[in-house]
Design a protein around this motif. Structure first.
Motif, PDB file in Angstrom:
ATOM      1  N   ASN A  93      24.677   6.486 -51.926  1.00 53.98           N
ATOM      2  CA  ASN A  93      24.077   7.379 -52.909  1.00 53.98           C
ATOM      3  C   ASN A  93      23.317   8.463 -52.154  1.00 53.98           C
ATOM      4  O   ASN A  93      22.173   8.276 -51.757  1.00 53.98           O
ATOM      5  CB  ASN A  93      23.133   6.596 -53.833  1.00 53.98           C
ATOM      6  CG  ASN A  93      22.500   7.465 -54.918  1.00 53.98           C
ATOM      7  OD1 ASN A  93      22.477   8.686 -54.829  1.00 53.98           O
ATOM      8  ND2 ASN A  93      21.981   6.814 -55.941  1.00 53.98           N
ATOM      9  N   GLN A  94      23.976   9.589 -51.954  1.00 56.05           N
ATOM     10  CA  GLN A  94      23.390  10.654 -51.147  1.00 56.05           C
ATOM     11  C   GLN A  94      22.180  11.292 -51.818  1.00 56.05           C
ATOM     12  O   GLN A  94      21.229  11.701 -51.148  1.00 56.05           O
ATOM     13  CB  GLN A  94      24.455  11.729 -50.869  1.00 56.05           C
ATOM     14  CG  GLN A  94      25.646  11.232 -50.073  1.00 56.05           C
ATOM     15  CD  GLN A  94      25.280  10.803 -48.665  1.00 56.05           C
ATOM     16  OE1 GLN A  94      24.254  11.210 -48.117  1.00 56.05           O
ATOM     17  NE2 GLN A  94      26.132   9.975 -48.056  1.00 56.05           N
ATOM     18  N   GLU A  95      22.194  11.354 -53.124  1.00 50.20           N
ATOM     19  CA  GLU A  95      21.097  11.997 -53.851  1.00 50.20           C
ATOM     20  C   GLU A  95      19.779  11.261 -53.631  1.00 50.20           C
ATOM     21  O   GLU A  95      18.738  11.878 -53.421  1.00 50.20           O
ATOM     22  CB  GLU A  95      21.426  12.059 -55.342  1.00 50.20           C
ATOM     23  CG  GLU A  95      20.364  12.751 -56.172  1.00 50.20           C
ATOM     24  CD  GLU A  95      20.732  12.808 -57.643  1.00 50.20           C
ATOM     25  OE1 GLU A  95      19.841  13.142 -58.452  1.00 50.20           O
ATOM     26  OE2 GLU A  95      21.900  12.508 -57.985  1.00 50.20           O
ATOM     27  N   ARG A  96      19.843   9.911 -53.646  1.00 48.33           N
ATOM     28  CA  ARG A  96      18.627   9.120 -53.481  1.00 48.33           C
ATOM     29  C   ARG A  96      18.500   8.550 -52.081  1.00 48.33           C
ATOM     30  O   ARG A  96      17.518   7.870 -51.771  1.00 48.33           O
ATOM     31  CB  ARG A  96      18.591   7.986 -54.505  1.00 48.33           C
ATOM     32  CG  ARG A  96      18.665   8.472 -55.946  1.00 48.33           C
ATOM     33  CD  ARG A  96      18.264   7.404 -56.938  1.00 48.33           C
ATOM     34  NE  ARG A  96      16.847   7.085 -56.809  1.00 48.33           N
ATOM     35  CZ  ARG A  96      16.123   6.557 -57.792  1.00 48.33           C
ATOM     36  NH1 ARG A  96      16.672   6.303 -58.960  1.00 48.33           N
ATOM     37  NH2 ARG A  96      14.844   6.266 -57.611  1.00 48.33           N
ATOM     38  N   ASP A  97      19.517   8.796 -51.246  1.00 46.91           N
ATOM     39  CA  ASP A  97      19.547   8.277 -49.880  1.00 46.91           C
ATOM     40  C   ASP A  97      19.327   6.764 -49.862  1.00 46.91           C
ATOM     41  O   ASP A  97      18.429   6.246 -49.187  1.00 46.91           O
ATOM     42  CB  ASP A  97      18.503   8.969 -49.002  1.00 46.91           C
ATOM     43  CG  ASP A  97      18.714   8.648 -47.517  1.00 46.91           C
ATOM     44  OD1 ASP A  97      19.858   8.300 -47.144  1.00 46.91           O
ATOM     45  OD2 ASP A  97      17.753   8.717 -46.741  1.00 46.91           O
TER      46      ASP A  97
END
Length: 361
Positions: A99-103
């Motif tokens: 999940n790149q948005e929330r790392d």
């Protein structure tokens, strides 16, 4: 004598936070006595780099519930061979689903969402009497930190809920083990209950059935076979009394009954084999290829043992297992997502929690 961390409302001057009735004037205010509910999942690395993956895999693969070989044989192999290479392989797999948005890993994202939704439901039912949180068996947030946090918030009773519908010693048992280890280190232990396997719970089965029907309705064409793929275990676990394999087979049978399909339309398989010994089978990756060679052009795969999509479903099923089916001549592959934070799944979790809280609230 050290100050008590918290106590029941019956011992206070007034309900809620306040001073104990018979405590000296200088005694600090105490939190109201509450019940804690902890959702527990397998775990997640903090990041996908080599050292983060090595820490996570080192903790996971050092667990005697997961790998029970002799330590003097296993640890040198793990530390000197496996953990020099495996973090690169696993890190690549995690990067493909991260999940790149929330790392963070999808498992962490989904478990947090499940917790938030369950908390809202329990607040409606019980007000502020219940604190809901989540932890991971491996990685963060750790079991120890969450149990201690809940105790500090006044939770004198804690319901510990491993999110594994089917009981397994490498999953349910090791999650409970970790909770008990924390209790062993506490001067004042909260009362604790653990939630048993819930694969037969009607609300869980209803949510599972609904997820299949929705996926079939949205598919390009109706799948000819539904493959229920569970995480595998060594065959000797079954011989030694672990009920996991039997619980998986029963889950498929109960799902089949609710779907109203015949034996040819649903199968049980197992994935994620690790190590050289014999595991329960058939292996999912081999069976889907065999189905394609037998002329089955469209199949669906569901993973009923996972309460949230993770690397085993998003990477292994949707990439490796899908590729094996298509390479063998299959045409369309439908993945039925895990129940995740679906409303009917959270409703099932709530029903189980309320059942297990009987007598406490």
């Amino acid at each position: 004598m050290p100050a008590l961390e918290h106590s029941s409302d019956a011992e206070r001057d007034s309900p809620g936070e306040g001073r104990l009735r018979h405590a000296p004037a200088e005694h600090p205010a105490l939190p109201r006595a509450k019940v804690g509910v902890v959702l527990v999942n397998l775990g997640t690395p903090d990041a996908t780099d080599y050292w983060s993956m090595r820490r996570y895999l080192g903790e996971f693969l050092s667990d005697r519930r997961v790998v029970d070989y002799s330590r003097w044989l296993w640890q040198p192999l793990l530390q000197l061979v496996i953990l020099t290479r495996r973090p690169f392989i696993s890190g690549k797999a995690y990067r493909s689903i991260w999940n790149q948005e929330r790392d963070e890993s999808p498992l962490l994202t989904i478990t947090r969402e499940q917790t938030e939704k369950l908390s809202e439901r329990l607040e409606t039912a019980y007000g502020d009497q219940v604190e809901v949180d989540f932890c991971m068996r491996y990685g963060n947030p750790s079991t120890d930190s969450v149990l201690r946090r809940l105790q500090a918030r006044g939770c004198e009773r804690i319901l510990f809920f491993p999110l594994y519908p089917q009981y397994g010693s490498p999953t349910t048992a090791t999650a409970n083990d970790q909770a008990f280890r924390t209790l062993m280190r506490l001067k004042w232990q909260p009362a604790i209950r653990t939630v048993p396997a819930y694969y037969r719970h009607p609300a869980y089965l209803e949510a599972l059935t609904a997820s299949v029907r929705e996926a079939y309705a949205a598919a390009e064409s109706t799948p000819e076979v539904l493959v229920a793929s569970y995480h595998g275990v060594p065959k000797r676990y079954l011989d030694e009394g672990d009920p996991y394999y039997c619980h998986c087979r029963q889950t498929t049978r109960l799902l089949q009954e609710r779907l109203g399909v015949d034996d040819a339309a649903i199968e049980t398989t197992f994935q994620s084999k690790f190590g050289p010994e014999e595991w329960v089978g058939p292996a999912t990756v081999e069976r889907v290829a065999e189905l394609a060679r037998q002329g089955r052009r469209h199949i669906a795969v569901i993973s009923p043992a996972f309460s949230a999509d993770c690397v085993e479903t998003l990477e292994e099923v949707q990439q490796e297992i899908r590729d094996a089916f298509l390479a063998a001549g299959g045409e369309t592959f439908t993945y039925v997502p895990c129940l995740n934070a679906r409303d009917d799944h959270v409703a099932a979790l709530e029903a189980i929690v309320r059942q297990e809280l009987a007598g406490w609230l």
